[in-house]
Design a protein around this motif. Sequence first.
Motif, PDB file in Angstrom:
ATOM      1  N   CYS A 109      61.811  16.141 114.732  1.00 18.01           N
ATOM      2  CA  CYS A 109      63.133  16.536 114.338  1.00 18.01           C
ATOM      3  C   CYS A 109      64.221  15.525 114.066  1.00 18.01           C
ATOM      4  O   CYS A 109      64.889  16.215 113.163  1.00 18.01           O
ATOM      5  CB  CYS A 109      63.349  17.538 115.813  1.00 18.01           C
ATOM      6  SG  CYS A 109      65.031  18.259 115.872  1.00 18.01           S
ATOM      7  N   PHE A 131      72.851  27.876 112.930  1.00 21.17           N
ATOM      8  CA  PHE A 131      72.124  27.444 114.263  1.00 21.17           C
ATOM      9  C   PHE A 131      73.176  27.698 115.276  1.00 21.17           C
ATOM     10  O   PHE A 131      72.463  27.833 116.455  1.00 21.17           O
ATOM     11  CB  PHE A 131      71.507  26.013 114.164  1.00 21.17           C
ATOM     12  CG  PHE A 131      70.369  25.938 113.430  1.00 21.17           C
ATOM     13  CD1 PHE A 131      68.966  25.673 114.237  1.00 21.17           C
ATOM     14  CD2 PHE A 131      69.992  26.136 112.271  1.00 21.17           C
ATOM     15  CE1 PHE A 131      67.943  25.433 113.579  1.00 21.17           C
ATOM     16  CE2 PHE A 131      68.860  25.946 111.426  1.00 21.17           C
ATOM     17  CZ  PHE A 131      67.785  25.694 111.913  1.00 21.17           C
ATOM     18  N   ALA A 134      72.591  31.398 116.101  1.00 17.67           N
ATOM     19  CA  ALA A 134      71.261  31.543 116.361  1.00 17.67           C
ATOM     20  C   ALA A 134      71.258  31.058 117.945  1.00 17.67           C
ATOM     21  O   ALA A 134      70.520  31.790 118.755  1.00 17.67           O
ATOM     22  CB  ALA A 134      70.126  30.605 115.715  1.00 17.67           C
ATOM     23  N   LYS A 135      71.662  29.974 118.381  1.00 15.84           N
ATOM     24  CA  LYS A 135      71.761  29.542 119.615  1.00 15.84           C
ATOM     25  C   LYS A 135      72.478  30.480 120.565  1.00 15.84           C
ATOM     26  O   LYS A 135      72.025  30.857 121.709  1.00 15.84           O
ATOM     27  CB  LYS A 135      72.248  28.305 119.903  1.00 15.84           C
ATOM     28  CG  LYS A 135      73.818  27.793 119.824  1.00 15.84           C
ATOM     29  CD  LYS A 135      74.050  26.514 120.170  1.00 15.84           C
ATOM     30  CE  LYS A 135      73.499  25.415 119.147  1.00 15.84           C
ATOM     31  NZ  LYS A 135      74.182  24.166 119.477  1.00 15.84           N
ATOM     32  N   LEU A 257      61.578  29.423 121.370  1.00 18.77           N
ATOM     33  CA  LEU A 257      62.186  29.298 119.924  1.00 18.77           C
ATOM     34  C   LEU A 257      63.659  29.314 120.023  1.00 18.77           C
ATOM     35  O   LEU A 257      64.275  28.388 119.279  1.00 18.77           O
ATOM     36  CB  LEU A 257      61.422  30.711 119.030  1.00 18.77           C
ATOM     37  CG  LEU A 257      62.405  30.595 117.673  1.00 18.77           C
ATOM     38  CD1 LEU A 257      61.599  29.683 116.916  1.00 18.77           C
ATOM     39  CD2 LEU A 257      61.753  32.004 117.043  1.00 18.77           C
ATOM     40  N   ILE A 261      65.760  26.204 118.763  1.00 21.58           N
ATOM     41  CA  ILE A 261      66.568  26.133 117.513  1.00 21.58           C
ATOM     42  C   ILE A 261      68.113  25.652 117.718  1.00 21.58           C
ATOM     43  O   ILE A 261      68.923  25.083 117.090  1.00 21.58           O
ATOM     44  CB  ILE A 261      66.884  27.841 116.960  1.00 21.58           C
ATOM     45  CG1 ILE A 261      65.897  28.230 116.100  1.00 21.58           C
ATOM     46  CG2 ILE A 261      68.210  28.112 116.162  1.00 21.58           C
ATOM     47  CD1 ILE A 261      65.711  29.849 116.056  1.00 21.58           C
ATOM     48  N   SER A 262      68.460  25.848 119.231  1.00 19.85           N
ATOM     49  CA  SER A 262      69.762  25.508 119.710  1.00 19.85           C
ATOM     50  C   SER A 262      69.498  23.931 119.575  1.00 19.85           C
ATOM     51  O   SER A 262      70.805  23.295 119.117  1.00 19.85           O
ATOM     52  CB  SER A 262      69.734  26.072 121.150  1.00 19.85           C
ATOM     53  OG  SER A 262      71.095  25.125 121.927  1.00 19.85           O
TER      54      SER A 262
END
Length: 439
Positions: A109, A131, A134-135, A257, A261-262
Amino acid sequence: SPVGVLSNVGMVGASLLIWVACGLIATCGSLTYAELGTMIPQSGAEYPYLKEAFGPIPAFLFAWTSSIVLKPSAVAIIGLVFGEYLIRPFFENCQDVPSDAVKLAAATCIAFVTCINCISVKVAERIQICFTIAKLTALLVIIGAGFYALSAGMTENLNNSFTGEVKWSTVGTSFYQGFWAYDGWNQLNYITEELKNPSVNLPRAIMIGIPLVMLVYVMTNIAYLAGLTMTEMMASRAVAVTFGVKLLGSMAWIIPLGVAISTFGSINGYIITGPRIIYTAARNGHMPEVLAMVHTKRLTPVPAVLFNTAIALAVLIPNDFDSLVNYFSFSMWMFHGGSALALLVLRWKQPERKRPYKVPIFIPVIVVLVALYLIIYPIVSQPAWEYLYATLFIASGILFYVPFIHYGINATCFINVIRPATVFLQKLLQVIQPGNYPK
């Protein structure tokens, strides 16, 4: 961090108060930095503030500590969380996830995010926005499930939230765990020179962002305490996964997931901002010359980004989350307190200086007092070697500063090695000093 705060304070209600207190103090710190950032519009956050108020030595010690330990450690810690949550679903029946698998996922990552930041600041910026959305979505899922649990009568932990005794000897460590989750409140100040209209947008972003984070964090902790028993929570290394398995059933995969993402977005944020300290310090002669260079076409600080990443990958090896967090927080609050003190010093030394944003004087005073508490109290109440190591490492920077920067000692043999290495890296990475761009 939810488990770290709760285990160190020992009481549910007190742990929630610590989350609120950490958020309020982070807000005070970020408002203090807003004045500093609009008054001294230079990238690097603490580095230019300490240099302006106290001279080059404290600034160098910050750059030294931040470049070698703080920012790479932050990337490594978040990388380990990324790896833990990404790998854990494949080992549902195992108490412990293989540490080598976690480290490999974390390293992959970090390396991938580094490539993005070397290629384009714009792409990294867009990833950060996506992101972040998303988080927040993942956290809202947890909050929604938690409030469903509350409506279903799962209120045992919250009904007894102030029963038991507070562990006063480790309250300081619980603040470390809480502040680790809030860390990032000063990140915009690392890229002040790259912000549009910083005198307006820097305070605005802080005033909207930090209180929102505090609200989300407190509600998320309430959700965990509603959905899990104390035993389940304290035994979990990945509390959000344990929560998801219990409350979301077949949709539990959303949680690992979401956390992946976070943490991916958080690593991206640190790799955007952390190398700017190295870059700014090198530009002032406090780091090797090559670290102040940018790519000829993409204008990204490639050497500084790669240097930051190389150390982060090395820090992954010990794989001790709690020690890394405590080491990070203890060291970082020395410089947070120093920066707040710098604001007070500059108010006294330069009262007529232009300040597009001016914070009430009691706010930086609060930050200085909290920093003193966080530096002294954990050492007195629960002495640990990591605090001594952190102090010695910060002080060891003087051994490099005095001969090579203050007195400018350049041994011939050193020059004969460093100059060819700089030229080689320039050719390899296609980087030059800013201002020397080909037309």
